[in-house]
Design an enzyme around this catalytic site. Structure first.
Site, PDB file in Angstrom:
ATOM      1  N   GLN A   1      -4.208   3.434  18.702  1.00 33.86           N
ATOM      2  CA  GLN A   1      -5.687   3.268  17.451  1.00 33.86           C
ATOM      3  C   GLN A   1      -6.403   1.963  18.000  1.00 33.86           C
ATOM      4  O   GLN A   1      -5.801   1.027  18.163  1.00 33.86           O
ATOM      5  CB  GLN A   1      -4.978   3.044  16.299  1.00 33.86           C
ATOM      6  CG  GLN A   1      -4.236   4.236  15.672  1.00 33.86           C
ATOM      7  CD  GLN A   1      -3.758   4.115  14.334  1.00 33.86           C
ATOM      8  OE1 GLN A   1      -3.325   4.872  13.534  1.00 33.86           O
ATOM      9  NE2 GLN A   1      -3.883   2.953  13.539  1.00 33.86           N
TER      10      GLN A   1
ATOM     11  N   ASN B   1       0.689  -1.167   0.049  1.00 31.95           N
ATOM     12  CA  ASN B   1      -0.039   0.009   0.106  1.00 31.95           C
ATOM     13  C   ASN B   1       0.927   1.421   0.046  1.00 31.95           C
ATOM     14  O   ASN B   1       0.295   2.065   0.312  1.00 31.95           O
ATOM     15  CB  ASN B   1      -1.069   0.072   1.151  1.00 31.95           C
ATOM     16  CG  ASN B   1      -0.257  -0.155   2.572  1.00 31.95           C
ATOM     17  OD1 ASN B   1       0.741  -0.127   2.389  1.00 31.95           O
ATOM     18  ND2 ASN B   1      -1.256  -0.518   3.535  1.00 31.95           N
TER      19      ASN B   1
ATOM     20  N   ARG C   1       3.460   7.201  11.356  1.00 34.26           N
ATOM     21  CA  ARG C   1       2.912   6.506  12.505  1.00 34.26           C
ATOM     22  C   ARG C   1       2.606   7.752  13.618  1.00 34.26           C
ATOM     23  O   ARG C   1       3.706   8.693  13.670  1.00 34.26           O
ATOM     24  CB  ARG C   1       3.863   5.446  13.272  1.00 34.26           C
ATOM     25  CG  ARG C   1       3.886   4.196  12.649  1.00 34.26           C
ATOM     26  CD  ARG C   1       2.468   3.616  12.617  1.00 34.26           C
ATOM     27  NE  ARG C   1       2.391   2.390  12.130  1.00 34.26           N
ATOM     28  CZ  ARG C   1       1.913   2.056  10.901  1.00 34.26           C
ATOM     29  NH1 ARG C   1       1.222   3.098  10.055  1.00 34.26           N
ATOM     30  NH2 ARG C   1       1.940   0.962  10.250  1.00 34.26           N
TER      31      ARG C   1
ATOM     32  N   HIS D   1      -7.122   5.960  10.416  1.00 34.86           N
ATOM     33  CA  HIS D   1      -5.943   5.348   9.595  1.00 34.86           C
ATOM     34  C   HIS D   1      -6.597   4.627   8.116  1.00 34.86           C
ATOM     35  O   HIS D   1      -6.900   3.315   8.489  1.00 34.86           O
ATOM     36  CB  HIS D   1      -5.379   4.455  10.654  1.00 34.86           C
ATOM     37  CG  HIS D   1      -3.940   3.899  10.167  1.00 34.86           C
ATOM     38  ND1 HIS D   1      -3.163   3.360  10.578  1.00 34.86           N
ATOM     39  CD2 HIS D   1      -3.521   3.894   8.840  1.00 34.86           C
ATOM     40  CE1 HIS D   1      -2.101   2.887  10.125  1.00 34.86           C
ATOM     41  NE2 HIS D   1      -2.188   3.440   8.821  1.00 34.86           N
TER      42      HIS D   1
HETATM   43  P1  NDP Z   1      10.257   1.678   3.692  1.00 34.58           P
HETATM   44  O1  NDP Z   1      11.045   0.792   4.515  1.00 34.58           O
HETATM   45  O2  NDP Z   1      10.588   1.563   2.181  1.00 34.58           O
HETATM   46  O3  NDP Z   1      11.074   3.227   3.810  1.00 34.58           O
HETATM   47  C1  NDP Z   1      11.196   3.539   5.065  1.00 34.58           C
HETATM   48  C2  NDP Z   1      12.369   4.569   5.291  1.00 34.58           C
HETATM   49  O4  NDP Z   1      12.739   5.239   6.436  1.00 34.58           O
HETATM   50  C3  NDP Z   1      13.815   3.765   4.600  1.00 34.58           C
HETATM   51  O5  NDP Z   1      14.305   4.467   3.577  1.00 34.58           O
HETATM   52  C4  NDP Z   1      14.656   4.142   5.876  1.00 34.58           C
HETATM   53  O6  NDP Z   1      15.846   4.284   5.752  1.00 34.58           O
HETATM   54  C5  NDP Z   1      14.020   5.412   6.613  1.00 34.58           C
HETATM   55  N1  NDP Z   1      14.369   5.672   7.960  1.00 34.58           N
HETATM   56  C6  NDP Z   1      14.171   4.952   9.097  1.00 34.58           C
HETATM   57  N2  NDP Z   1      14.723   5.291  10.265  1.00 34.58           N
HETATM   58  C7  NDP Z   1      14.769   6.604   9.832  1.00 34.58           C
HETATM   59  C8  NDP Z   1      15.443   7.880  10.374  1.00 34.58           C
HETATM   60  N3  NDP Z   1      15.681   7.724  11.796  1.00 34.58           N
HETATM   61  N4  NDP Z   1      15.465   8.850   9.856  1.00 34.58           N
HETATM   62  C9  NDP Z   1      15.439   9.131   8.427  1.00 34.58           C
HETATM   63  N5  NDP Z   1      14.847   7.865   7.806  1.00 34.58           N
HETATM   64  C10 NDP Z   1      14.672   6.745   8.363  1.00 34.58           C
HETATM   65  O7  NDP Z   1       8.904   1.880   4.243  1.00 34.58           O
HETATM   66  P2  NDP Z   1       7.720   2.603   3.432  1.00 34.58           P
HETATM   67  O8  NDP Z   1       8.088   3.835   2.946  1.00 34.58           O
HETATM   68  O9  NDP Z   1       7.004   1.459   2.683  1.00 34.58           O
HETATM   69  O10 NDP Z   1       6.736   2.911   4.751  1.00 34.58           O
HETATM   70  C11 NDP Z   1       7.245   3.568   5.612  1.00 34.58           C
HETATM   71  C12 NDP Z   1       6.226   3.811   6.992  1.00 34.58           C
HETATM   72  O11 NDP Z   1       5.079   4.338   6.467  1.00 34.58           O
HETATM   73  C13 NDP Z   1       5.814   2.363   7.476  1.00 34.58           C
HETATM   74  O12 NDP Z   1       7.021   1.888   8.321  1.00 34.58           O
HETATM   75  C14 NDP Z   1       4.535   2.745   8.094  1.00 34.58           C
HETATM   76  O13 NDP Z   1       4.994   2.981   9.485  1.00 34.58           O
HETATM   77  C15 NDP Z   1       4.005   3.526   7.424  1.00 34.58           C
HETATM   78  N6  NDP Z   1       2.818   3.219   6.581  1.00 34.58           N
HETATM   79  C16 NDP Z   1       1.805   3.950   6.925  1.00 34.58           C
HETATM   80  C17 NDP Z   1       0.699   3.377   6.040  1.00 34.58           C
HETATM   81  C18 NDP Z   1      -0.694   4.332   6.370  1.00 34.58           C
HETATM   82  O14 NDP Z   1      -1.732   3.443   5.997  1.00 34.58           O
HETATM   83  N7  NDP Z   1      -0.912   5.199   6.764  1.00 34.58           N
HETATM   84  C19 NDP Z   1       0.695   2.237   5.130  1.00 34.58           C
HETATM   85  C20 NDP Z   1       2.017   1.878   4.813  1.00 34.58           C
HETATM   86  C21 NDP Z   1       3.040   2.273   5.574  1.00 34.58           C
HETATM   87  P3  NDP Z   1      16.956   3.289   5.105  1.00 34.58           P
HETATM   88  O15 NDP Z   1      15.915   2.148   4.689  1.00 34.58           O
HETATM   89  O16 NDP Z   1      17.837   4.039   4.189  1.00 34.58           O
HETATM   90  O17 NDP Z   1      17.681   2.848   6.473  1.00 34.58           O
END
Ligand code: NDP
Length: 404
Positions: free
Chosen positions: A314, A147, A285, A333
């Site tokens: 939630q 998603n 989140r 959400h």
């Molecule tokens: P990804 O794993 O593709 O991306 C997450 C990114 O966050 C990675 O690039 C990671 O960095 C980066 N990251 C982690 N910690 C930090 C930090 N401290 N500072 C900066 N960057 C950081 O996940 P998605 O993009 O698919 O999803 C992200 C989040 O969105 C999910 O974990 C979830 O919580 C939320 N989400 C919400 C939804 C909703 O319905 N509202 C649905 C789906 C997701 P790197 O990998 O480079 O270490």
């Protein structure tokens, strides 16, 4: 044979749809990075139908019962004596969605002596105490990418809604008014603004790509830098830390997972470094933001608007201050649970279960915790620890159900 406990959100209060708004949904087979959409051997549901609520059962009943397993589906997940707590002692698999999370705390994981697998039907497994799962050898998996684009679309919608003051303007129409001055006194163009994302993973990058045609200046910060080609293609400015990003941005979108490093990242201190009148859109989140600091910043005018669809806990209790704070554009959400997304995550859960029962490896990109340590997407994007503290407050919602 396994007992599978599946926690899903309630059915619509107006009853299950007799007819859907549309007859079909586009078939997505590949994601932008080349990863394939879920590939279970079969599905027992019609894509585009409601699968994420209790009666939809993620389309799993036929498949599980045919193989002799037991499926329990409930929305009753919080507070003492919840159905989830009663079913846990002999459960082998627990499935839930971030939209209506089964908070799998250490206490619950220890109570579930037979537990082997926790599946997030969606993305974001922070509702599970990952440290406890590692300690107990429980595998945690999510349906990576299912998603991400749904959320990226929601982000663009929310940025435009805040900057252009859409929601209050819609409100004037419903009230029978034609109050143009009231509507436009907080309405701006997005064009020319500085827009930044905290994290440029699947969602963050997809949001940047979608925002590019609006003629904005794009910024990002992330633990790992994007390739030179992508930075050039989108004319991106990289910031080594979040503080440097928020200082120059008019709009900040948060797209990092919740883990100990990001919990309460947006607190009074960080928000005070932002430009006065900035907007935050947080679909990642709720707990990445300090709840009361956001309210204070909207009240003082430090923030011009806040929108998102993620809360903590939630469901959010009726008296959660984000329901009533000024200049917000919150939804429950929902961004990752469109009917389109549900078809993908239901298929993804089935793919994970098929692999688990056949003792075949679960796709690496779906794994968060495996064999006692962070694995797959978990090893890349999370840090070890627990982000479930305070989740017991979700029980407050149970006593205050809302009518249609
Ligand atoms: P990804 O794993 O593709 O991306 C997450 C990114 O966050 C990675 O690039 C990671 O960095 C980066 N990251 C982690 N910690 C930090 C930090 N401290 N500072 C900066 N960057 C950081 O996940 P998605 O993009 O698919 O999803 C992200 C989040 O969105 C999910 O974990 C979830 O919580 C939320 N989400 C919400 C939804 C909703 O319905 N509202 C649905 C789906 C997701 P790197 O990998 O480079 O270490």
């Amino acid at each position: 044979m396994a007992k599978v406990v599946c926690v899903l959100y309630d059915d619509p209060v107006t009853g299950y749809p007799k007819k859907y708004a549309r007859d079909d949904i586009p078939k997505i087979t590949k994601y932008p990075d080349g990863q394939t959409a879920p590939t279970p051997s079969a599905i027992d549901f019609n894509p585009g139908e409601l699968l994420g609520s209790v009666s939809g059962e993620l389309g799993l009943r036929k498949f599980l019962e045919k193989a002799g397993h037991t499926l329990v589906v409930t929305s009753d997940k919080d507070g003492a004596n919840s159905r989830l707590d009663k079913e846990l002692p002999d459960a082998e698999i627990v499935i839930s969605q971030p939209f209506w999370p089964a908070y799998m705390t250490r206490e619950r994981i220890e109570k579930a002596k037979n537990l082997k697998l926790i599946v997030t039907a969606g993305i974001g497994s922070d509702h599970t105490d990952l440290q406890a799962a590692m300690d107990k050898g429980v595998t945690v998996a999510e349906v990576t990418y299912c998603n991400s684009i749904s959320v990226a679309e929601h982000i663009v919608m929310m940025i435009l809604a805040l900057v252009r003051n859409y929601i209050p303007s819609y409100g004037w129409v419903i009230k029978g008014g034609w109050n143009i001055a009231d509507c436009v006194e907080r309405s701006y163009d997005l064009e020319g603004m500085n827009v930044g994302t905290v994290a440029a993973g699947r969602i963050g990058l997809a949001a940047l790509r979608r925002l590019k045609p609006f003629g904005v200046k794009l910024h990002y910060t992330d633990k790992h830098r994007l390739s030179k080609e992508v930075e050039k293609e989108l004319d991106l400015t990289f910031h080594p830390d979040v503080e440097s990003l928020v200082k120059v941005c008019d709009v900040v979108t948060i797209n990092a997972p919740l883990h100990p490093e990001t919990e309460h990242m947006f607190n009074d201190r960080l928000i005070s470094k932002m430009k006065r009148g900035s907007y935050i859109v947080n679909t990642a989140r709720g707990k990445i933001c300090d709840r009361d600091a956001i309210v204070r910043a909207l009240e003082s005018g430090q923030l011009a608007g806040y929108a998102g669809d993620v809360w903590f806990p939630q469901p959010a209790p009726k008296d959660h201050p984000w329901r009533t704070m000024p200049h917000h554009g919150m939804t429950p959400h929902i961004s990752g649970s469109s009917l389109s997304a549900q078809a993908r995550y239901a298929a993804g859960v089935r793919e994970i279960l098929e692999a688990y029962f056949a003792k075949k490896p679960i796709r690496t990109e779906y794994l968060v915790v495996d064999k006692g340590k962070l694995a797959g997407v978990g090893a890349h994007s999370y840090t070890a620890g627990d982000a479930t503290k305070g989740s017991e407050e979700a029980a407050k919602f149970k006593k205050e159900k809302v009518k249609a």
